[in-house]
Motif scaffolding. Structure first.
Motif, PDB file in Angstrom:
ATOM      1  N   PHE A 449     -37.125 -20.894 -10.799  1.00  0.00           N
ATOM      2  CA  PHE A 449     -37.262 -22.085 -11.930  1.00  0.00           C
ATOM      3  C   PHE A 449     -37.792 -23.099 -11.035  1.00  0.00           C
ATOM      4  O   PHE A 449     -38.396 -23.888 -11.475  1.00  0.00           O
ATOM      5  N   SER A 450     -37.344 -23.331  -9.822  1.00  0.00           N
ATOM      6  CA  SER A 450     -37.718 -24.550  -9.129  1.00  0.00           C
ATOM      7  C   SER A 450     -39.352 -24.352  -8.941  1.00  0.00           C
ATOM      8  O   SER A 450     -39.952 -25.358  -8.859  1.00  0.00           O
ATOM      9  N   SER A 451     -39.713 -23.099  -8.515  1.00  0.00           N
ATOM     10  CA  SER A 451     -41.161 -23.154  -8.270  1.00  0.00           C
ATOM     11  C   SER A 451     -42.068 -23.179  -9.506  1.00  0.00           C
ATOM     12  O   SER A 451     -43.085 -23.543  -9.409  1.00  0.00           O
ATOM     13  N   SER A 452     -41.345 -22.707 -10.642  1.00  0.00           N
ATOM     14  CA  SER A 452     -42.242 -22.800 -11.932  1.00  0.00           C
ATOM     15  C   SER A 452     -42.304 -24.379 -12.187  1.00  0.00           C
ATOM     16  O   SER A 452     -43.260 -24.826 -12.600  1.00  0.00           O
ATOM     17  N   THR A 453     -41.244 -25.197 -11.910  1.00  0.00           N
ATOM     18  CA  THR A 453     -41.357 -26.556 -12.164  1.00  0.00           C
ATOM     19  C   THR A 453     -42.283 -27.275 -11.373  1.00  0.00           C
ATOM     20  O   THR A 453     -42.830 -28.129 -11.803  1.00  0.00           O
ATOM     21  N   SER A 454     -42.351 -26.913 -10.023  1.00  0.00           N
ATOM     22  CA  SER A 454     -43.324 -27.478  -9.275  1.00  0.00           C
ATOM     23  C   SER A 454     -44.719 -27.202  -9.574  1.00  0.00           C
ATOM     24  O   SER A 454     -45.509 -28.132  -9.495  1.00  0.00           O
ATOM     25  N   VAL A 455     -45.083 -26.046 -10.058  1.00  0.00           N
ATOM     26  CA  VAL A 455     -46.303 -25.692 -10.626  1.00  0.00           C
ATOM     27  C   VAL A 455     -46.640 -26.511 -11.803  1.00  0.00           C
ATOM     28  O   VAL A 455     -47.868 -26.812 -11.914  1.00  0.00           O
ATOM     29  N   LEU A 456     -45.855 -26.770 -12.672  1.00  0.00           N
ATOM     30  CA  LEU A 456     -45.904 -27.384 -13.731  1.00  0.00           C
ATOM     31  C   LEU A 456     -46.356 -28.943 -13.628  1.00  0.00           C
ATOM     32  O   LEU A 456     -47.125 -29.590 -14.068  1.00  0.00           O
ATOM     33  N   MET A 457     -45.595 -29.645 -12.526  1.00  0.00           N
ATOM     34  CA  MET A 457     -45.990 -30.764 -12.059  1.00  0.00           C
ATOM     35  C   MET A 457     -47.160 -31.132 -11.254  1.00  0.00           C
ATOM     36  O   MET A 457     -47.924 -32.013 -11.571  1.00  0.00           O
TER      37      MET A 457
END
Length: 559
Positions: A449-457
């Motif tokens: 979840f955190s890596s997906s969030t970072s990619v979106l940012m």
């Protein structure tokens, strides 16, 4: 043509002394001696450009043996000969920092320490200005104290100013005779007080650092005492010419440039009228100059003055308002303290917005002599910086997007290939009841979840419009979230990996080294990216401006 003829005439004046000049330059004493025996008057002749004498040429050439021989031949009066700039041989040796040559000359005539050049600078001032502190101490010990009095020369003020700037204060500062209506300050840069017993103890215990700290504090205390005395002298006169000659205005602007808060604060508090001074070159007041130099602490102090609004409404000789100067690209040394082009751009925007908040509304539309409004001027000056910031943001976001995508892919696949496999009958993981398995699942999910969030940012950064205002909050916030979540995803990925290894290997001796190695990537990432994350967070959510600062209180000091 007139200038060429004049140069030819001056060169012709040197022709009779060409042989002497070459002999001095080459260190040929025999040639010098032979020439002087035929022309004894040549010992004080001007044999080189700027009217230098043979002794001065020898000093510049570094020939100590020639200097000694010439000093022996010359009388005390002949040693007082000056060149076109009013430099004696002693002054020449002082500028070069040649202690032995200066000592040799002064052994013959000690009164040379009292001869100033055409700018009114005594040799001791030349020594400290050129950074030769030990030589300055020696010359000071020979210079009569009355030569430093304001009515006699500007050397006293210049010496004090340079001593503070160079950190060359001695162990004591004493006020001179108060019989004059002015205060004169004696700067004892020669007075090296030592306590032998204390020094032996320091050496015995090997704590020289404490000794250095003690001396630094002593110098600082003396600087403050000297500064307060100087402030009283400035207060005692309202004559602009005298203040200008004493470098009062120059010193104040220099203190703003260097961010010397104590000096600036003492001068302004003691002399309230100094807030209205303007710079000669560009006509900038102290508020404008503090903005130009990006000195936030001094800017905050000035904003605490009741005169703030009037200072903020003034313009310089180029028609620049305070907002134009906030939009002007500052000196490179100011920007060098800020890492990354994006953070530099953010800091510049913060300055512009802050100055905009204290400026009158009409200033926003005012054009300078180049026909630029403040914001237009800001965009023009920061055009290259914005491009560099955009490139830095995109390069960082691209690299981090690749890392975040790889982590998300690995963590997604890991859920379906759990350690130990699945029960063939029920289909549930074999180690589903183990605490380590729960740790594995939770860490895996958090990492995904955190890596997906970072990619979106980071994708948000890559697709941003990159307008100037985006560098103020939008882009830094996205970068902070992206880096934070990426760091968290790497950490939880390593935790998931370690939990899986523990589940499979159980009590094997390989568990500890494997887990230890798993911490290496996290540590490396923290060392490389965490300082940037902290710097960006402080820059974005902190403030270099003190909005709660109380109005500055002026004090009156009796003379």
């Amino acid at each position: 043509m007139a200038g060429i003829r004049e140069n030819m005439r001056e060169n012709n004046d040197f022709i009779p002394f060409l042989t002497l000049r070459e002999a001095v330059r080459n260190g040929d004493w025999k040639g010098v001696k032979d020439f002087l025996e035929q022309r004894p008057d040549a010992v004080t002749a001007k044999i080189e450009g700027f009217g230098r004498t043979p002794l001065q040429v020898a000093i510049l050439a570094g020939h100590m043996h020639i200097v000694k021989k010439l000093v022996e031949r010359m009388s005390e009066e002949e040693l007082k000969t000056v060149d076109d700039n009013g430099f004696t041989a002693l002054a020449e040796a002082t500028c070069g920092g040649n202690y032995q040559m200066a000592k040799c000359i002064l052994k013959k005539n000690k009164s040379l320490v009292r001869i100033a050049n055409i700018n009114g600078e005594l040799p001791v001032v030349l020594a400290i200005v050129t950074g030769h502190i030990e030589l300055a101490r020696y010359l000071y010990s020979l210079t009569p104290i009355e030569d430093f009095k304001p009515e006699n020369s500007i050397s006293g003020a210049a010496l004090c100013t340079q001593a503070i700037h160079m950190g060359a204060l001695g162990k004591s500062i004493q006020s001179a005779s108060t019989s004059s209506p002015r205060y004169e300050t004696r700067l004892s840069i020669t007075d090296q007080v030592r306590n032998p017993e204390r020094d032996d103890q320091v050496k015995h215990f090997g704590i020289t650092g404490i000794k250095q700290l003690y001396e630094m504090k002593a110098v600082h205390a003396q600087s403050r005492e000297l500064l307060q005395l100087m402030c009283r002298v400035v207060t005692s006169t309202s004559d602009d010419q005298q203040r200008d000659q004493a470098c009062v205005y120059t010193s104040i602007y220099r203190s703003i440039y260097d961010g010397n808060v104590e000096f600036f604060l003492d001068m302004v508090q003691t002399n309230p009228e100094l807030v209205w001074i303007t710079e000669k070159a560009n006509g900038r007041n102290i508020l404008s100059y503090a903005i130009e130099c990006r000195q936030s602490t001094i800017f905050n102090i000035i904003c605490g003055l009741h005169e703030k609004n009037e200072l903020a409404s003034e313009m310089d000789f180029g028609g620049n308002t305070v907002l134009h100067l906030a939009g002007k690209l500052p000196d490179s040394t100011v920007l060098s303290r800020i890492p990354g082009a994006a953070l530099k751009m953010q800091r510049e925007l913060q300055w512009f917005k802050k100055v905009e908040s204290i400026a009158q509304p009409k200033i926003k539309e005012h054009m300078n002599t180049q026909f630029f409004k403040p914001w237009q001027y800001f965009v023009k000056e920061h055009k290259n910086m914005m491009k560099d910031g955009e490139r830095w943001m995109k390069d960082t976001a691209t690299s981090c997007t690749v890392v975040g995508t790889l982590i998300a892919t690995i963590m997604f696949a890991a859920v379906f290939t759990v350690p130990g496999g699945n029960n063939q009958t029920t289909g549930f993981p074999i180690f589903s009841e183990e605490k380590l398995f729960i740790l594995f699942i939770v860490s895996d999910s958090l990492s995904l979840f955190s890596s997906s969030t970072s990619v979106l940012m980071f994708l948000g950064i890559l697709t941003s419009r990159y307008a100037e205002d985006d560098f103020l909050k939008s882009l830094p916030t996205k970068m902070i979230i992206g880096l934070s979540t990426l760091l968290f995803s790497i950490t939880t990925m390593m935790i998931a990996f370690s939990a899986a290894v523990l589940i499979i290997l159980q009590k094997s001796w390989m568990v500890i080294p494997v887990i230890w190695l798993a911490s290496v990537p996290v540590t490396l990432f923290v060392l490389m990216q965490f300082p940037l994350l902290v710097e960006m967070s402080v820059s974005t959510y902190g403030s270099i401006f003190d909005d709660k600062k109380k109005p500055l209180q002026f004090t009156s000091r009796s003379i």
